[in-house]
Enzyme design. Structure first.
Site, PDB file in Angstrom:
ATOM      1  N   ASP A   9       4.157   6.919  -2.170  1.00  0.00           N
ATOM      2  CA  ASP A   9       3.242   7.348  -1.101  1.00  0.00           C
ATOM      3  C   ASP A   9       3.853   8.174  -0.246  1.00  0.00           C
ATOM      4  O   ASP A   9       3.300   8.283   1.014  1.00  0.00           O
ATOM      5  CB  ASP A   9       2.697   5.832  -0.418  1.00  0.00           C
ATOM      6  CG  ASP A   9       1.979   4.930  -1.005  1.00  0.00           C
ATOM      7  OD1 ASP A   9       0.918   5.779  -1.773  1.00  0.00           O
ATOM      8  OD2 ASP A   9       1.842   3.866  -1.138  1.00  0.00           O
TER       9      ASP A   9
ATOM     10  N   ASP B 264      -4.556   5.864  -6.617  1.00  0.00           N
ATOM     11  CA  ASP B 264      -4.126   6.150  -5.064  1.00  0.00           C
ATOM     12  C   ASP B 264      -3.191   7.597  -5.102  1.00  0.00           C
ATOM     13  O   ASP B 264      -3.258   8.332  -4.175  1.00  0.00           O
ATOM     14  CB  ASP B 264      -3.842   5.407  -4.215  1.00  0.00           C
ATOM     15  CG  ASP B 264      -4.023   3.781  -4.705  1.00  0.00           C
ATOM     16  OD1 ASP B 264      -4.496   3.746  -5.694  1.00  0.00           O
ATOM     17  OD2 ASP B 264      -4.148   3.076  -3.747  1.00  0.00           O
TER      18      ASP B 264
HETATM   19  N1  GLY Z   1      -2.888   3.278  -1.297  1.00  0.00           N
HETATM   20  C1  GLY Z   1      -3.126   1.612  -1.237  1.00  0.00           C
HETATM   21  C2  GLY Z   1      -4.543   1.398  -0.952  1.00  0.00           C
HETATM   22  O1  GLY Z   1      -5.484   2.001  -0.826  1.00  0.00           O
HETATM   23  O2  GLY Z   1      -4.604   0.295  -0.637  1.00  0.00           O
END
Ligand code: GLY
Length: 373
Positions: free
Chosen positions: A94, A155
């Site tokens: 992330d 994601d």
């Molecule tokens: N990237 C984690 C979510 O969208 O909850």
């Protein structure tokens, strides 16, 4: 009221509210609210994946208003995140969500070389998560429960722009190659023939062979988690913007067309397009993220297709404004009814990235955006 007047009016409401909530929360890194009051992840969870979004809101506000209140809060959020940058176990895929809206945005706006350095450190770490067998970027570390070495998640399409930025900045083509290899893998293993997407795909990290898919934050394996759909349509158009590879535009449109076809009569977005009909759980973040992606797709399709993406984005945003925005000044959040995951105990609360993407979408419509991704 025409569309531009409406967007302008929403922009004014955002500015009025943020002027107050930013002052009230200057030293926090919020994720959600309790009784209308922001929590503070800087205290106990500095590695949490959403910790770049408050800084991102501050940079968008600074870009739109020039008010140094926002600049100072954004700078402080960025420096707080150094504790994450120095925590190897706290570094996961992330990095794009954390350092594009903070350090990289700072560098783009102010030219600060410390900020550039942070962005490049984060990009190097993200590139290092690439698993050559299977061509995927590993999502998470084994913090607590083992066995995630072969997991990739949709994601991550939103984290790839950190690598595209690092390539543009350094001309080191490995950044671009890794991002494109992951995007190619995602086209093959995440996007289904009907335009819906898997949340989690598991590979054998040694052989690179596909193992199975998981429902992740959605209802079940084979279902259609709406925020994952939104990450995919926005993520693929971003990969197209950065590489100009035609298939990414086609994939972004394919996922977007599926998303649009599944918008119900009330245009409020469920947590999963395939959750049981009687369930009714919503996720406003999916609406806001999808709207941002649709407004980007609109820019790259032929003239006679633009209205498809534009009108869908406007519908989502107008319904959020009418029904899911909290404009009270004594409440810190804007969006209501955001949901982290279908199977969590709690649903339908405020989440900071819902506010971020709602503001980004309104800024796109009013020409006030600083491009983050
Ligand atoms: N990237 C984690 C979510 O969208 O909850």
């Amino acid at each position: 009221m025409d569309e531009l007047q409406w967007a302008g009016a929403v922009s004014e409401k955002i500015k009025k509210k943020l002027e107050i909530t930013a002052r009230r929360n200057a030293h926090k890194i919020p994720y959600t609210t309790k009784d209308g009051v922001f929590d503070d992840k800087s205290k106990d969870e500095i590695c949490w994946w959403t910790n770049g979004f408050w800084g991102g809101i501050m940079w968008q506000m600074y870009h739109a208003t020039g008010n140094e209140l926002y600049l100072n809060i954004a700078k402080s959020n960025e420096k707080e995140l150094d504790r994450n940058l120095m925590d190897a176990q706290g570094m996961d895929h992330d990095s794009g969500f954390k350092w594009l809206p903070t350090a990289v945005c700072d560098y783009r706006i102010t030219g600060d070389l410390d900020a550039r350095n942070r962005g490049l450190l984060a990009a190097g770490n993200l590139a290092g998560r690439f698993n050559p067998a299977g061509s995927f970027i590993r999502a998470w570390n084994d913090n607590g429960d083992a066995g995630k070495a072969g997991w990739a998640i949709i994601d991550c399409m939103m984290n790839l722009p950190l690598l595209y930025w690092a390539y543009a900045e350094t001309k080191d083509s490995r950044f671009q190659q890794i991002a494109a290899a992951h995007a190619d893998m995602a086209e093959r293993y995440f996007v289904r023939p009907d335009g819906s997407v898997n949340h989690i795909v598991a590979f054998d990290p040694v052989s690179g062979k596909f193992v199975e898919t998981f429902g992740g934050q959605g209802y079940a394996a084979g279902s259609s988690w709406t925020r994952g759909q939104a990450w995919a349509l926005y993520g693929f158009i971003l990969s197209y913007i950065h590489t100009k590879k035609e298939s990414y535009l086609d994939t972004a449109k394919h996922v977007a067309n599926y998303f649009i076809a599944n918008i119900g009569p009330d245009a409020l977005i469920p947590v999963d397009f395939r959750q049981p009909e009687e369930c009714g759980l919503e996720d406003s973040t999916a609406s806001a993220i999808a709207a941002c992606g649709l407004l980007e797709i609109e820019k790259y399709v032929p003239q006679n297709e633009k209205h498809i993406y534009h009108q869908a984005a406007i519908r989502l945003l107008q319904v959020l404004d009418e029904k899911r925005c909290n404009w009270e000044e004594n409440s810190d959040n804007i969006l209501e009814k955001c949901t982290g995951a279908f199977h969590d105990e709690e649903h339908e609360y405020s989440i900071i990235y819902g506010d971020y993407y709602f503001i980004e979408a309104i800024w796109k419509l009013t020409g006030q955006e600083i491009f983050i991704w």
